[in-house]
Structure formats: structure tokens, C-alpha cells
Design an enzyme around this catalytic site. Structure first.
Site, PDB file in Angstrom:
ATOM      1  N   TRP A 113      -1.169   6.843  -6.955  1.00  0.00           N
ATOM      2  CA  TRP A 113      -0.687   5.708  -6.162  1.00  0.00           C
ATOM      3  C   TRP A 113       0.609   6.039  -5.461  1.00  0.00           C
ATOM      4  O   TRP A 113       0.816   5.665  -4.307  1.00  0.00           O
ATOM      5  CB  TRP A 113      -0.561   4.454  -7.034  1.00  0.00           C
ATOM      6  CG  TRP A 113      -1.888   3.985  -7.532  1.00  0.00           C
ATOM      7  CD1 TRP A 113      -2.310   3.921  -8.831  1.00  0.00           C
ATOM      8  CD2 TRP A 113      -3.002   3.511  -6.747  1.00  0.00           C
ATOM      9  NE1 TRP A 113      -3.595   3.455  -8.893  1.00  0.00           N
ATOM     10  CE2 TRP A 113      -4.047   3.193  -7.647  1.00  0.00           C
ATOM     11  CE3 TRP A 113      -3.213   3.336  -5.376  1.00  0.00           C
ATOM     12  CZ2 TRP A 113      -5.284   2.701  -7.205  1.00  0.00           C
ATOM     13  CZ3 TRP A 113      -4.443   2.851  -4.939  1.00  0.00           C
ATOM     14  CH2 TRP A 113      -5.460   2.540  -5.856  1.00  0.00           C
TER      15      TRP A 113
ATOM     16  N   ASP B  18       6.596  -0.106  -7.331  1.00  0.00           N
ATOM     17  CA  ASP B  18       5.199  -0.531  -7.421  1.00  0.00           C
ATOM     18  C   ASP B  18       4.927  -0.767  -8.909  1.00  0.00           C
ATOM     19  O   ASP B  18       4.779   0.177  -9.679  1.00  0.00           O
ATOM     20  CB  ASP B  18       4.280   0.561  -6.865  1.00  0.00           C
ATOM     21  CG  ASP B  18       2.798   0.233  -7.055  1.00  0.00           C
ATOM     22  OD1 ASP B  18       2.480  -0.845  -7.601  1.00  0.00           O
ATOM     23  OD2 ASP B  18       1.952   1.064  -6.650  1.00  0.00           O
TER      24      ASP B  18
ATOM     25  N   LYS C 172      -4.322  -6.562 -12.095  1.00  0.00           N
ATOM     26  CA  LYS C 172      -4.217  -5.878 -13.386  1.00  0.00           C
ATOM     27  C   LYS C 172      -3.601  -6.788 -14.440  1.00  0.00           C
ATOM     28  O   LYS C 172      -4.194  -7.006 -15.482  1.00  0.00           O
ATOM     29  CB  LYS C 172      -3.415  -4.586 -13.244  1.00  0.00           C
ATOM     30  CG  LYS C 172      -4.270  -3.442 -12.720  1.00  0.00           C
ATOM     31  CD  LYS C 172      -3.824  -2.893 -11.418  1.00  0.00           C
ATOM     32  CE  LYS C 172      -4.834  -1.904 -10.857  1.00  0.00           C
ATOM     33  NZ  LYS C 172      -4.367  -1.290  -9.639  1.00  0.00           N
TER      34      LYS C 172
HETATM   35  C1  LIG Z   1      -4.295  -0.620  -8.537  1.00  0.00           C
HETATM   36  C2  LIG Z   1      -3.015  -0.074  -8.058  1.00  0.00           C
HETATM   37  C3  LIG Z   1      -2.685  -0.049  -6.698  1.00  0.00           C
HETATM   38  C4  LIG Z   1      -3.643  -0.493  -5.609  1.00  0.00           C
HETATM   39  O1  LIG Z   1      -3.654  -1.868  -5.549  1.00  0.00           O
HETATM   40  P1  LIG Z   1      -4.486  -2.647  -4.412  1.00  0.00           P
HETATM   41  O2  LIG Z   1      -4.085  -4.055  -4.701  1.00  0.00           O
HETATM   42  O3  LIG Z   1      -5.922  -2.358  -4.649  1.00  0.00           O
HETATM   43  O4  LIG Z   1      -4.028  -2.178  -3.105  1.00  0.00           O
HETATM   44  C5  LIG Z   1      -1.441   0.425  -6.335  1.00  0.00           C
HETATM   45  N1  LIG Z   1      -0.572   0.861  -7.261  1.00  0.00           N
HETATM   46  C6  LIG Z   1      -0.860   0.858  -8.567  1.00  0.00           C
HETATM   47  C7  LIG Z   1       0.156   1.351  -9.553  1.00  0.00           C
HETATM   48  C8  LIG Z   1      -2.085   0.393  -9.018  1.00  0.00           C
HETATM   49  O5  LIG Z   1      -2.372   0.379 -10.323  1.00  0.00           O
END
Ligand SMILES: *Cc1c(COP(=O)(O)O)cnc(C)c1O
Length: 371
Positions: free
Chosen positions: A103, A172, A196
Site C-alpha cells: 500500500w 494511512d 477493515k
Molecule cells: C485496504 C487498504 C488500502 C486500500 O483501501 P481502498 O479503500 O480499497 O482504497 C490502503 N491502505 C491500506 C493500509 C489498506 O489496508
């Protein structure tokens, strides 16, 4: 009605059952409004109250200081990968990125379209099994970006990196937000796709410091300016109302678990049980460096891809779903976010023991045959 099984999916992921039940009860009529939660106007009093309550609970949960804005956006974390550099980076400036998994690599790719990116650390050489301790920051980066939990590789920052000077820290936190206490004042911006730890896919939580809202570029499309959403209380256009409603219920559920300290304790216990079993197993082996193991995504292997696949099927037959590792790493991954029940972790451990016994049986039988 079919019975629920244990869902180890990395996202969208398991949600608290009480939250789902409450949402179900409000599908046909939100409270006594006579209009279902999916059908309310975002400009009407009932939905405005939902948004206000969601923000209030979010602030309470993480003790978010008054000089931060809470935004409910769309486009997932992946849209934030681009929105952040679009707002804070230009051809004459540099942003520092800690590359600790897939990511963060994707975030870098987007930032490069807007300015210079400095890779402050890169765990690629060790297949991201460890978060590098060494950091190589530039002198005064526009911001420092990191991924607090690496969903795919099963590693997690034990504490925040310390950015140079007064560079804002951008995080993030998609896969570990509100799984433990967080000192928001250390950050300039925190973002997370909800699917998540917070709710359904389709809504992204952004917590952003006031001065960054102001600092954001103005010559970019309206929808990509943080200013737009801050000024309109996340209602500039039609926001993801159902997602925000569900997030509100999840925030309340976390508070009912004892808040962030409460869920952190439960998460430590769940992950602790799993790692101690894996550490002593003669068949399964955890893949992440012990110093930065994730409490949210536990990655492990047998060392034999065929046996891994057999185990995933074996577990599936025992009501344990979604254990196959990400296609880029293989093996197994148990995603055990806040809402994943401790009983499911215990059931997984029992199932691994059972599989291990069967397997060592097979090993000793074949070694006897060879003798
Ligand atoms: C799942 C995830 C993403 C992607 O998220 P989307 O909402 O599908 O764009 C980005 N960063 C991390 C750490 C993730 O676990």
C-alpha cells in the site's frame, strides 16, 4: 437463516453482530421517522443528526483535539493516495515516504505524479517482513507519509515515526485505525478506508489538522480539495450516508468495549494467543519480524505452498473462512480486526493443532515406512 461462520477476510471484514442487527432494524425505518436509513436525504434533520453523532463519537473515541476536522469522504484510501500529494506537494517540493509494503508503494506511485518523492526507508529487500529502523528523511519535507499497519505483510509500526522538523505526519491507518490508543496531536492527517476496522466499504475517514485544510492547493478539482469537504461538513455532494451511519454504530460499539484502551487489550490478547501458538508450532511459522508483528493481520506459512492450500481448505471445512494469504505473498493470513471474536481465534488455533497432528502423523508414518 444461515448461521454465521468465522470470517478472517482482510476487507471488507467482519462487523460486530450487534451493529448489523441495529442496522437491519433501521433499514425500513430509521428510528420512528418512517423512512429507512438508506432512503433519508443527507440534507434532512435525521441524517444530519447521524453525521453529527458520528463525528461526536469519533472525537470522543480518539480524544481528537478541536483544531482537527473529521471528514467522511468517498473513493477509499486509494483516492487519498492521490488527494494528499495533490493538495500538499508541487514540482518544487519533496515528500518523504516510508515504504513498508504494497500500500505504501501504491501511495508513492501517486505522489510521484505531483512532485518529488524521497523514500525514507524501504523494506522491499526483506520482502517487507520487517519495518526498517533506519530512516533517511529529507531536510524539510512537505510531509512524511507512512502506513501504520501493513495489511498484506502483517507488520505494524509499534509507535509513530518521528518526522524531521515540523513536517506534518500523514498516516494511512486503514487497517489498524482505532484498534489501539492514538495521540492525534502527533499527526497532520490520518486517513482510513472504513472496510477493515470501521464499517462498510464506500466511506473513508479523514482526520486533518486545520492548518493543512488551509494549506491545501486551490487549483485542483473541487472534490479533491479538503477545504471543500471541511467547509461543507462532508456534505458538499451526496455523501456515503449508510457508511457514515454504520460507522456511527461501530464507534459506539468500540466505546462500549471500553474505548480504544479496551479494544487494544482485547486485540493484544487475541493476537498474543495466535502468535504464541505459531511460535511453538512445529508446522506453522509466522512470517513477520517479532518486533513489528501486526495485531490485525497475522501472516504465517508452513513452508510448503501445497500444504498451505490444504490447510486453507481444511479450515474452510471447519467454518473458518478467508485465511488464504494475499496473492502477492501466499501462505495464510488471519485478519483479526476489532470486531473479530476471540472465540474465532481460539477455534483457529484448535484447527491448526488438529491439522498439525494429522500432518506429523503422516510424517512419522512415512518415516517409519522408509525405515
Ligand atoms: C485496504 C487498504 C488500502 C486500500 O483501501 P481502498 O479503500 O480499497 O482504497 C490502503 N491502505 C491500506 C493500509 C489498506 O489496508
Amino acid at each position: 437463516m444461515s448461521t454465521r461462520i468465522f470470517n478472517f477476510s482482510a476487507g471488507p471484514a467482519v462487523l460486530p453482530e450487534s451493529v448489523l442487527e441495529e442496522a437491519r432494524d433501521n433499514l425500513l425505518s430509521l428510528g420512528d421517522t418512517g423512512i429507512g436509513v438508506l432512503e433519508h436525504s443527507h440534507r434532512g434533520p435525521a441524517m444530519i443528526e447521524v453525521f453529527e453523532e458520528a463525528e461526536r463519537l469519533c472525537r470522543k473515541l480518539a480524544a481528537i483535539p478541536d483544531n482537527y476536522r473529521v471528514l467522511f469522504l468517498q473513493g477509499g484510501a486509494s483516492t487519498q493516495f492521490a488527494t494528499i500529494p495533490m493538495n500538499f506537494l508541487d514540482r518544487n517540493s519533496t515528500a518523504d515516504y516510508l515504504v513498508t509494503g504494497s500500500w505504501s508503494k501504491k501511495a508513492v506511485q501517486e505522489a510521484k505524479m505531483f512532485g518529488t518523492v524521497r523514500i525514507a526507508c524501504n523494506g522491499a529487500d526483506e520482502n517487507f517482513s520487517r519495518i526498517p529502523a533506519e530512516r533517511d528523511f529529507s531536510e524539510s519535507p512537505a510531509y512524511v507519509h507512512f502506513t501504520s499497519n501493513n495489511t498484506i505483510f502483517g507488520t505494524q509500526f509499534p509507535t509513530e515515526p518521528i518526522p524531521p522538523g515540523d513536517a506534518p505526519l500523514v498516516c494511512d491507518a486503514s487497517s489498524d485505525i482505532f484498534s489501539r490508543e492514538i495521540d492525534v496531536s502527533k499527526y497532520g492527517l490520518i486517513y482510513a478506508g472504513a472496510q477493515k476496522n470501521l464499517g462498510p466499504s464506500g466511506v473513508t475517514l479523514v482526520v486533518i489538522r486545520d492548518d493543512l485544510v488551509e494549506r491545501g492547493a486551490k487549483e485542483i478539482p473541487t472534490m479533491f480539495q479538503y477545504r471543500t469537504h471541511a467547509q461543507a461538513d462532508s456534505c458538499y455532494n451526496t455523501p456515503p450516508t449508510f457508511g457514515v451511519y454504520l460507522m456511527k454504530l461501530v464507534f459506539q460499539w468500540i466505546l462500549d468495549q471500553g474505548g480504544l484502551a479496551g479494544v487494544r487489550e482485547i486485540n493484544e490478547r487475541k493476537a498474543g494467543k495466535l502468535y504464541s501458538y505459531l511460535d511453538e508450532s512445529s508446522l506453522f511459522r509466522p512470517t513477520a519480524d517479532p518486533a513489528c508483528r501486526s495485531r490485525m493481520n497475522v501472516t504465517f506459512v508452513t513452508g510448503d505452498p501445497e500444504l498451505d492450500a490444504q490447510f486453507v481448505a481444511f479450515a474452510r471445512d471447519r467454518r473458518l473462512d478467508g485465511l488464504k494469504g494475499h496473492r502477492s505473498v501466499g501462505g495464510m493470513r488471519a485478519s483479526i480486526y476489532n470486531a473479530f471474536p476471540e472465540a474465532g481465534v481460539e477455534h483457529l488455533i484448535e484447527t491448526m493443532r488438529e491439522f498439525e497432528d494429522l500432518h506429523s502423523d503422516a510424517v512419522s508414518r512415512s518415516s517409519k515406512a522408509n525405515a
